[in-house]
Design an enzyme around this catalytic site. Structure first.
Site, PDB file in Angstrom:
ATOM      1  N   ASN A  46      17.411 -10.696  13.444  1.00 54.74           N
ATOM      2  CA  ASN A  46      18.480  -9.774  13.845  1.00 54.74           C
ATOM      3  C   ASN A  46      19.391  -9.530  12.641  1.00 54.74           C
ATOM      4  O   ASN A  46      20.117 -10.428  12.225  1.00 54.74           O
ATOM      5  CB  ASN A  46      19.249 -10.406  15.008  1.00 54.74           C
ATOM      6  CG  ASN A  46      20.426  -9.565  15.485  1.00 54.74           C
ATOM      7  OD1 ASN A  46      20.821  -8.603  14.834  1.00 54.74           O
ATOM      8  ND2 ASN A  46      20.996  -9.937  16.612  1.00 54.74           N
ATOM      9  N   CYS A  63      26.592  -5.024  16.085  1.00 56.12           N
ATOM     10  CA  CYS A  63      25.222  -4.527  16.316  1.00 56.12           C
ATOM     11  C   CYS A  63      25.167  -3.022  16.540  1.00 56.12           C
ATOM     12  O   CYS A  63      24.120  -2.408  16.380  1.00 56.12           O
ATOM     13  CB  CYS A  63      24.611  -5.228  17.517  1.00 56.12           C
ATOM     14  SG  CYS A  63      24.748  -6.999  17.380  1.00 56.12           S
ATOM     15  N   HIS A  95      18.339  -1.625  18.845  1.00 52.06           N
ATOM     16  CA  HIS A  95      18.824  -2.689  17.964  1.00 52.06           C
ATOM     17  C   HIS A  95      17.891  -3.893  18.094  1.00 52.06           C
ATOM     18  O   HIS A  95      17.427  -4.220  19.189  1.00 52.06           O
ATOM     19  CB  HIS A  95      20.260  -3.054  18.375  1.00 52.06           C
ATOM     20  CG  HIS A  95      20.725  -4.352  17.794  1.00 52.06           C
ATOM     21  ND1 HIS A  95      20.624  -4.616  16.447  1.00 52.06           N
ATOM     22  CD2 HIS A  95      21.266  -5.463  18.372  1.00 52.06           C
ATOM     23  CE1 HIS A  95      21.102  -5.838  16.227  1.00 52.06           C
ATOM     24  NE2 HIS A  95      21.481  -6.366  17.370  1.00 52.06           N
TER      25      HIS A  95
HETATM   26  O1  UT7 Z   1      22.630  -8.898  18.333  1.00 51.23           O
HETATM   27  C1  UT7 Z   1      23.689  -9.332  19.103  1.00 51.23           C
HETATM   28  C2  UT7 Z   1      23.353  -9.389  20.507  1.00 51.23           C
HETATM   29  N1  UT7 Z   1      22.709 -10.636  20.806  1.00 51.23           N
HETATM   30  C3  UT7 Z   1      21.787 -10.701  21.732  1.00 51.23           C
HETATM   31  O2  UT7 Z   1      21.423  -9.712  22.298  1.00 51.23           O
HETATM   32  C4  UT7 Z   1      21.223 -12.052  22.056  1.00 51.23           C
HETATM   33  C5  UT7 Z   1      20.919 -12.169  23.513  1.00 51.23           C
HETATM   34  N2  UT7 Z   1      20.493 -13.506  23.900  1.00 51.23           N
HETATM   35  C6  UT7 Z   1      19.344 -14.072  23.496  1.00 51.23           C
HETATM   36  O3  UT7 Z   1      18.619 -13.495  22.698  1.00 51.23           O
HETATM   37  C7  UT7 Z   1      18.959 -15.418  24.064  1.00 51.23           C
HETATM   38  O4  UT7 Z   1      19.923 -15.799  25.021  1.00 51.23           O
HETATM   39  C8  UT7 Z   1      18.795 -16.530  23.011  1.00 51.23           C
HETATM   40  C9  UT7 Z   1      17.515 -16.308  22.225  1.00 51.23           C
HETATM   41  C10 UT7 Z   1      19.961 -16.580  22.066  1.00 51.23           C
HETATM   42  C11 UT7 Z   1      18.680 -17.898  23.679  1.00 51.23           C
HETATM   43  O5  UT7 Z   1      17.639 -17.904  24.606  1.00 51.23           O
HETATM   44  P1  UT7 Z   1      17.858 -18.478  26.072  1.00 51.23           P
HETATM   45  O6  UT7 Z   1      16.589 -18.331  26.769  1.00 51.23           O
HETATM   46  O7  UT7 Z   1      19.056 -17.781  26.667  1.00 51.23           O
HETATM   47  O8  UT7 Z   1      18.115 -20.000  25.801  1.00 51.23           O
HETATM   48  P2  UT7 Z   1      19.408 -20.899  26.102  1.00 51.23           P
HETATM   49  O9  UT7 Z   1      20.499 -20.630  25.152  1.00 51.23           O
HETATM   50  O10 UT7 Z   1      19.705 -20.859  27.565  1.00 51.23           O
HETATM   51  O11 UT7 Z   1      18.834 -22.334  25.812  1.00 51.23           O
HETATM   52  C12 UT7 Z   1      17.720 -22.871  26.562  1.00 51.23           C
HETATM   53  C13 UT7 Z   1      17.382 -24.221  25.984  1.00 51.23           C
HETATM   54  C14 UT7 Z   1      18.592 -25.147  25.870  1.00 51.23           C
HETATM   55  O12 UT7 Z   1      18.150 -26.462  26.109  1.00 51.23           O
HETATM   56  P3  UT7 Z   1      18.317 -27.129  27.563  1.00 51.23           P
HETATM   57  O13 UT7 Z   1      19.800 -27.095  27.846  1.00 51.23           O
HETATM   58  O14 UT7 Z   1      17.535 -26.272  28.504  1.00 51.23           O
HETATM   59  O15 UT7 Z   1      17.763 -28.491  27.371  1.00 51.23           O
HETATM   60  C15 UT7 Z   1      19.004 -25.028  24.436  1.00 51.23           C
HETATM   61  O16 UT7 Z   1      19.676 -26.164  23.950  1.00 51.23           O
HETATM   62  O17 UT7 Z   1      16.884 -24.080  24.656  1.00 51.23           O
HETATM   63  C16 UT7 Z   1      17.662 -24.876  23.752  1.00 51.23           C
HETATM   64  N3  UT7 Z   1      17.747 -24.163  22.471  1.00 51.23           N
HETATM   65  C17 UT7 Z   1      16.823 -24.323  21.500  1.00 51.23           C
HETATM   66  N4  UT7 Z   1      15.732 -25.090  21.407  1.00 51.23           N
HETATM   67  C18 UT7 Z   1      15.020 -25.002  20.264  1.00 51.23           C
HETATM   68  C19 UT7 Z   1      18.657 -23.262  22.083  1.00 51.23           C
HETATM   69  N5  UT7 Z   1      18.352 -22.807  20.864  1.00 51.23           N
HETATM   70  C20 UT7 Z   1      17.223 -23.448  20.471  1.00 51.23           C
HETATM   71  C21 UT7 Z   1      16.441 -23.415  19.314  1.00 51.23           C
HETATM   72  N6  UT7 Z   1      15.340 -24.208  19.257  1.00 51.23           N
HETATM   73  N7  UT7 Z   1      16.719 -22.609  18.278  1.00 51.23           N
END
Ligand code: UT7
Length: 337
Positions: A292, A115, A262
């Protein structure tokens, strides 16, 4: 004094538009979840069955940048290609791009800073120019993520985020007493966070680089991310590096006309803006339309902002910044000449 100024910019995306709704047909996700958590509405992926690599998207973006600069490919004396998704394992996509530009001896350097690839690339171009090693440099950030994502529900946290694309800039060394061009850069890396965002296989550190008897969909072949950890790190490090680079340039935050973070997550950039007390209108975001695109995200955003005439006047000052896999982070301050 020698200064590195940007003479032309370009961007490219493949033709296949993939909406959030399209993703709901292949995995358990929803438009609402993706928009709420990331701000993303759509992204572009390589059309199914087509063979297009990072160098092909890079070529399209580069041609536009060269045209705007009024340069021929033969004018280049250095190419820097940033990608985490090279066309092939080796040689680097920079060599492939140079060939596609019709060049057969221009030096080409690939960098793998994910990134922050564009930030590392621009800072490297600036160093080459200021040291006299080069005077016309093409810096490209290009990614083809879509062919390497886990498109099942298992990979949904990562897969919904990434889009394919390329951005390119032509950087030229000029002699001037004005404080223009790349005016300061700060780059960082902390490999202790490598496993927060990585693709683990193939791995040369293993006795068998592509372990036998593994299913083709072994999760280690796909990007894995500790999203919360990376998110928190970004929200902490982006303000830090902003302060650092501004101090280095002896500028204040109000001296910056537009911020180009980014495009990893709209929420990260909003949190950054709130923490830094920067007006929303000064933070350029286009993740909604492209997802992204990793090394391509900053040059694509910059090209779009120039096209929309949001920046580009003499002395307009912009800050490019980002954090991502490595972990790596950085900031580059640029002032239009
Ligand atoms: O460019 C490189 C650098 N990358 C970044 O900067 C990314 C930084 N992180 C993020 O953008 C976020 O952490 C994400 C968007 C990737 C994820 O968001 P989050 O709020 O951290 O969600 P999470 O991974 O903690 O997941 C929350 C819930 C989970 O379900 P439970 O365990 O609460 O039942 C996941 O299984 O959301 C679920 N989940 C989804 N649900 C629907 C994870 N991905 C998805 C999805 N659709 N695509």
């Amino acid at each position: 004094m020698k200064r590195s100024v940007i003479r032309g910019t370009g961007r490219a995306v493949p033709s296949r538009l993939v909406t959030n709704e399209d993703l709901t047909k292949i995995m358990d996700t929803s438009d609402e979840w993706i928009r709420q958590r990331t701000g993303i509405e759509q992204r572009y992926w390589i059309p199914e069955g087509e063979e297009l690599g990072a160098s092909d998207l890079g070529l399209e973006a580069s041609k536009k940048a060269l045209d705007l600069a009024g340069w021929q490919a033969e004018d280049l004396d250095f190419i820097i290609f940033a990608t985490l998704s090279p066309d092939i394992m080796f040689p680097g996509s920079g060599c492939l791009l140079a060939d596609k530009l019709g060049l057969n001896s221009t030096p080409a350097l690939d960098i793998r800073q994910q990134c922050t690839g564009f930030l590392y690339g621009l800072a490297t171009a600036d160093a080459y120019i200021k040291s006299g090693l080069a005077s016309k440099v093409l810096v490209v950030g290009a990614e083809v993520h879509s062919t390497g994502l886990d498109k099942s529900t298992r990979g949904r946290d990562v897969t919904v985020i990434f889009g394919d694309g390329a951005g390119a800039v032509c950087v030229e060394g000029i002699e001037t007493d004005e404080n223009v061009g790349v005016i300061a850069s700060c780059l960082h890396a902390d490999g202790s966070g490598a496993d927060s965002l990585m693709v683990e296989l193939p791995a040369s550190r293993l006795p068998d680089r592509m372990p036998k008897d593994l299913p083709a969909d072994d999760p280690r072949y796909f990007p894995s991310m500790d999203g919360k950890k990376v998110f928190k790190k970004a929200v902490r490090k982006l303000p830090e590096v902003t302060k650092e680079v501004l101090e280095k340039a002896d500028l204040a935050i109000d001296d910056v006309d537009m911020f180009f973070p980014h495009q990893a997550n709209l929420r990260i950039n909003q949190a950054y803006g709130q923490f830094m007390k920067i007006d929303e209108s000064k933070i350029f975001n286009n993740i909604q339309r492209y997802g992204n695109t990793t090394a391509a995200s900053i040059p694509m955003a910059f090209d779009e902002a120039i096209e929309q005439k949001l920046v580009g006047k003499k002395n307009d000052t912009v800050l490019f910044l980002g954090l991502g896999a490595g972990l790596t982070w950085g900031g580059v301050l640029y002032r239009f000449a």
